[in-house]
Design an enzyme around this catalytic site. Structure first.
Site, PDB file in Angstrom:
ATOM      1  N   ASP A  82       0.830  -1.214   0.000  1.00 49.50           N
ATOM      2  CA  ASP A  82       0.000   0.000   0.000  1.00 49.50           C
ATOM      3  C   ASP A  82       0.861   1.259   0.000  1.00 49.50           C
ATOM      4  O   ASP A  82       0.618   2.201  -0.734  1.00 49.50           O
ATOM      5  CB  ASP A  82      -0.898   0.043   1.250  1.00 49.50           C
ATOM      6  CG  ASP A  82      -2.170  -0.762   1.040  1.00 49.50           C
ATOM      7  OD1 ASP A  82      -2.421  -1.193  -0.101  1.00 49.50           O
ATOM      8  OD2 ASP A  82      -2.903  -0.958   2.031  1.00 49.50           O
ATOM      9  N   SER A 141     -11.820  -3.329  -7.979  1.00 49.31           N
ATOM     10  CA  SER A 141     -11.211  -3.170  -6.651  1.00 49.31           C
ATOM     11  C   SER A 141     -12.074  -2.217  -5.830  1.00 49.31           C
ATOM     12  O   SER A 141     -13.119  -1.776  -6.296  1.00 49.31           O
ATOM     13  CB  SER A 141      -9.833  -2.539  -6.772  1.00 49.31           C
ATOM     14  OG  SER A 141      -8.960  -3.383  -7.440  1.00 49.31           O
ATOM     15  N   LYS A 162     -14.753  -6.796   5.374  1.00 50.89           N
ATOM     16  CA  LYS A 162     -13.966  -7.052   4.165  1.00 50.89           C
ATOM     17  C   LYS A 162     -13.202  -8.347   4.397  1.00 50.89           C
ATOM     18  O   LYS A 162     -12.297  -8.411   5.234  1.00 50.89           O
ATOM     19  CB  LYS A 162     -13.002  -5.900   3.898  1.00 50.89           C
ATOM     20  CG  LYS A 162     -12.243  -6.047   2.592  1.00 50.89           C
ATOM     21  CD  LYS A 162     -11.478  -4.769   2.289  1.00 50.89           C
ATOM     22  CE  LYS A 162     -10.836  -4.749   0.916  1.00 50.89           C
ATOM     23  NZ  LYS A 162     -10.061  -5.901   0.550  1.00 50.89           N
TER      24      LYS A 162
HETATM   25  S1  IVH Z   1     -17.653  -5.566  -2.874  1.00 49.18           S
HETATM   26  C1  IVH Z   1     -17.368  -3.699  -6.918  1.00 49.18           C
HETATM   27  N1  IVH Z   1     -17.692  -6.621  -0.482  1.00 49.18           N
HETATM   28  O1  IVH Z   1     -12.204  -6.762  -1.621  1.00 49.18           O
HETATM   29  C2  IVH Z   1     -17.317  -3.935  -5.447  1.00 49.18           C
HETATM   30  N2  IVH Z   1     -15.708  -6.816  -1.762  1.00 49.18           N
HETATM   31  O2  IVH Z   1     -10.442  -4.600  -2.506  1.00 49.18           O
HETATM   32  C3  IVH Z   1     -16.238  -4.827  -5.042  1.00 49.18           C
HETATM   33  N3  IVH Z   1     -13.920  -8.051  -0.642  1.00 49.18           N
HETATM   34  O3  IVH Z   1     -12.301  -7.520  -5.032  1.00 49.18           O
HETATM   35  C4  IVH Z   1     -16.618  -5.934  -4.207  1.00 49.18           C
HETATM   36  N4  IVH Z   1     -15.029  -8.488   1.195  1.00 49.18           N
HETATM   37  O4  IVH Z   1     -12.351  -9.457  -3.326  1.00 49.18           O
HETATM   38  C5  IVH Z   1     -16.972  -6.399  -1.589  1.00 49.18           C
HETATM   39  N5  IVH Z   1     -17.861  -7.508   1.639  1.00 49.18           N
HETATM   40  C6  IVH Z   1     -17.156  -7.311   0.542  1.00 49.18           C
HETATM   41  C7  IVH Z   1     -15.837  -7.774   0.395  1.00 49.18           C
HETATM   42  C8  IVH Z   1     -15.142  -7.505  -0.766  1.00 49.18           C
HETATM   43  C9  IVH Z   1     -13.886  -8.660   0.562  1.00 49.18           C
HETATM   44  C10 IVH Z   1     -12.791  -8.032  -1.568  1.00 49.18           C
HETATM   45  C11 IVH Z   1     -13.156  -8.376  -2.971  1.00 49.18           C
HETATM   46  C12 IVH Z   1     -12.770  -7.175  -3.782  1.00 49.18           C
HETATM   47  C13 IVH Z   1     -11.709  -6.578  -2.924  1.00 49.18           C
HETATM   48  C14 IVH Z   1     -11.508  -5.122  -3.224  1.00 49.18           C
END
Ligand code: IVH
Length: 688
Positions: A44, A87, A120
């Site tokens: 990061d 992402s 997340k």
């Molecule tokens: S939403 C278009 N919800 O985080 C929206 N992502 O850094 C993207 N991830 O690629 C996805 N938990 O692999 C979403 N509750 C969650 C998530 C999540 C983990 C991951 C996912 C995404 C990455 C982005």
């Protein structure tokens, strides 16, 4: 609540080009098998440095730069995604979250209607394509527009059923990961197979998802976080998935028999204000350490389809969602040395000395290494770069060497030939090595423990002097100290008249310590200093404690049904030692405590901290500067409060000194009152 990681500053084009190359290589390794040379935090920082440089020098931007690209541009896979897998942008604290939300609301020209807040998940994004209710294909995220077909993993992923409740065609998106127990099992299988282990759950999940011809199968876990209709599908469901709020889609996903976080302590919720969002962020952060799976942040989304549609997307990420990153729980640092200690039960345990590293808000310098077999199995060497894990109150541990960062300068870890405590032989018959003297070896260690500042506090009695007293047969336990004569001490090598008199005075002084400290000095299994204080206050005298059965012991605050009988057995075993202490005239009562009676104890409402749970963190200053943490805890309890080591919703007060880290952040998000050591000292001045 967490601070923005500082960026890697880049002075010129050469440094910039090198940084880009490092980021590209690192992202490629990370998305291939999780073996990146950089930990998440370092990555990061690097990307932010690259970004900053590009803003200053737009003419120098390299096409290979990871900025603005999904997965840092690490391209893998050839199955196109129907809708790009994007992402998320990151924020690193409450203030940045508020700024992000304000920016979004400016763009919308109105407040966001409803927020959704969910964990997340720390795994790998996956697209699960169902046709007529059957799981037909699994595809990784890849570069976001195309991924790799990993359908061979179908049937090994808990939470991702082969069939949905309804015979519908739909694409589910979510995270594939390993729970703690799946990770442990996977490591055991791999160790049995080739003697190696996985570095961490995330890379174990990445490797397992791709592995096609392993002779052993490891289980994975799926948590869904979204569902998409097939392009052109105009069925009722498809229309619903385009129009429903995110929270409703997730309810539908769960009703199909697919795992979501709904059944976990960090279930997604909806919130109306950013303050409520922040509250849930705090709760999820506080629950993190106890979860049986890894999370690395909180995802905040606009819940309504209309808000999402109006907010839209950037090339890399949706504008209607953001990831609130939590402090890293795993980082790469250097293994500088290994220390060996013999514990109270005679077990010989190695401890890693690390180049200090910040993990989950505190600086880590030491970490556990389990045992010799573990060191050998992991192939650890001195000077290795190692991944270190720590979350919440867990003891930091070394996970694995980062083998591809070796320089050739690494040295084998010296393994002890004799017990590091007493020099006697080592019993190697079990994986956990022990001193052949077992608990007797501990005799020296327990005397050292008994005379420490936070127990009997016998000043001037150093560990080597205690060893000498053992070797010359002067003592066999700490009660013997109280019977030492001047002549005996003078006869010891390197013992002069003054030090003898000082030591005798210090020993005499130790007879007056409160019962809580005498009890702690006994080293009863399952009772540390804080439990010893609770026992002493509860029973008031040693006689009362000794007369208590397991049921009575269990009435002590925080004493569980498993521990109480152990205490009874231990006390019976310690009877000769306690008798000897009584004969020596050591104090066996707790000042201010009243013995238990059938009447419920009147809460000491007049005390300043009555019915308050207080946590202390950071470096104490002012009147508290001279106290050990244990002494501050004693003070809290004298003033009627309860001392605790972790912040939760039940915490009434946090005393935060200098360099307070994650506990302060957690208290802020939970709205716990925070005071400085000086303010606190004022409040309890009568008890200092
Ligand atoms: S939403 C278009 N919800 O985080 C929206 N992502 O850094 C993207 N991830 O690629 C996805 N938990 O692999 C979403 N509750 C969650 C998530 C999540 C983990 C991951 C996912 C995404 C990455 C982005």
């Amino acid at each position: 609540m967490t601070e923005t990681p500082p960026i890697t500053a880049l002075p010129d084009d050469t440094a910039y080009a090198e940084a880009v190359q490092l980021a590209v290589d690192s992202a490629a390794a990370y998305y291939a098998d999780g073996t990146s040379t950089l930990d998440d935090d370092a990555y990061d920082r690097l990307v932010r440095g690259i970004q900053a440089y590009e803003e200053e020098h737009p003419e120098s931007v390299l096409p290979s730069s990871p900025t603005g690209k999904v997965a840092g541009g690490a391209v893998v896979g050839d199955v196109p995604h129907t809708v790009p897998m994007l992402s998320l942008d990151n924020v690193f604290g409450a203030e940045q979250l508020a700024d992000w939300a304000a920016g979004l609301e400016r763009r919308l020209g109105r407040p966001v209607t409803v927020w959704s807040v969910e964990p997340k998940l720390d795994g790998l994004a996956i697209s699960a394509r169902y046709r007529h209710g059957r799981l037909a294909q699994l595809v990784t995220r890849g570069d976001g527009s195309a991924g790799e077909d990993v359908s061979h993993a179908i049937g090994t992923v808990v939470g991702l059923p082969d069939r949905l409740a309804d015979a519908v065609t739909v694409e589910l998106r979510g995270e594939v990961m390993m729970t703690t127990s799946q990770f442990e099992e996977a490591c055991a299988k791999r160790t049995a197979h080739d003697g190696t282990t996985f570095a961490n759950p995330r890379s174990a999940a990445a490797g397992t998802l791709r592995a096609q011809d392993r002779p052993y199968v490891c289980e994975l876990t799926f948590f869904g976080y979204g569902a998409l209709p097939a392009p052109g599908d105009e069925s009722e469901l498809a229309v619903g998935l385009r129009e429903w709020p995110h929270s409703q889609i997730m309810e539908w996903v769960a009703a199909q028999g697919v795992q979501t976080t709904a059944a976990t302590p960090v279930a997604g919720i909806v919130a109306e204000t950013i303050d409520q969002v922040q509250g849930r962020v705090g709760e999820i952060a506080a629950a993190r350490a106890q979860l049986p799976f890894g999370i690395d942040g909180i995802v905040i989304k606009c819940d309504l389809a209309a808000d999402q549609a109006q907010a839209g997307f950037s090339s890399r990420a949706p504008r209607w969602a953001v990831a609130y990153k939590l402090p890293a729980t795993e980082k790469i640092t250097k293994l500088l040395a290994v220390e060996w200690n013999t514990g109270r039960t005679g077990v010989i345990a190695p401890r890693a000395v690390l180049e200090p590293v910040e993990l989950d808000g505190s600086i880590v310098t030491y970490a556990t290494l389990h045992n010799v077999a573990d060191i050998t199995r992991r192939g650890l060497m001195l000077g290795d770069s190692v991944t270190v894990y720590k979350a919440g109150d867990v003891i930091p541990r070394v996970e694995a060497p980062v083998v591809h960062l070796r320089t050739g300068e690494e040295q084998p870890i010296p393994i002890p030939e004799v017990c590091p405590m007493c020099g006697d032989e080592i019993d190697r018959s079990q994986e956990r090595w022990r001193c052949v003297r077992g608990r007797d070896c501990q005799a020296i260690a327990s005397v050292i423990y008994a005379v420490e500042r936070d127990t009997l506090d016998i000043e001037g009695l150093a560990a080597n002097r205690i060893k000498q007293m053992f070797e010359t047969g002067l003592i066999a336990d700490f009660a013997d100290l109280f019977f030492l004569t001047r002549e005996q001490l003078l006869a010891l090598e390197r013992m002069g008249e003054t030090s003898t008199d000082n030591l005798l005075a210090a020993i005499e002084q130790a007879k007056t310590r409160p019962l809580s400290r005498v009890f702690a000095a006994l080293g009863v299994r399952g009772t540390g200093r804080s439990m010893s204080r609770r026992i002493a206050r509860h029973f008031a005298t040693m006689d009362n404690i000794r007369a208590a059965d397991a049921e009575a012991i269990q009435r002590v605050d925080g004493m569980g049904p498993e521990k109480a009988p152990v205490v009874v057995v231990e006390l019976a075993g310690l009877a000769p030692l306690i008798d000897k202490l009584v004969r020596a005239g050591v104090n066996m009562t707790e000042p201010g405590a009243t013995p238990p009676s059938d009447e419920p104890k009147a809460p000491s409402a007049d005390l300043p901290l009555a019915s308050m749970s207080v946590v202390v963190t950071g470096t104490m200053t002012g009147p508290l500067a001279a106290l050990t943490r244990n002494e501050v805890n004693e003070l809290i309890e004298r003033a009627g409060g309860k001392s605790s080591s972790s912040v939760s919703a039940k915490t009434s007060l946090l005393v935060a000194g200098e360099k307070a880290g994650s506990k302060r952040a957690k208290a802020e998000t939970l709205g716990v009152r925070i005071v400085s050591p000086e303010e606190f000292a004022d409040q309890v001045s009568a008890f200092i």
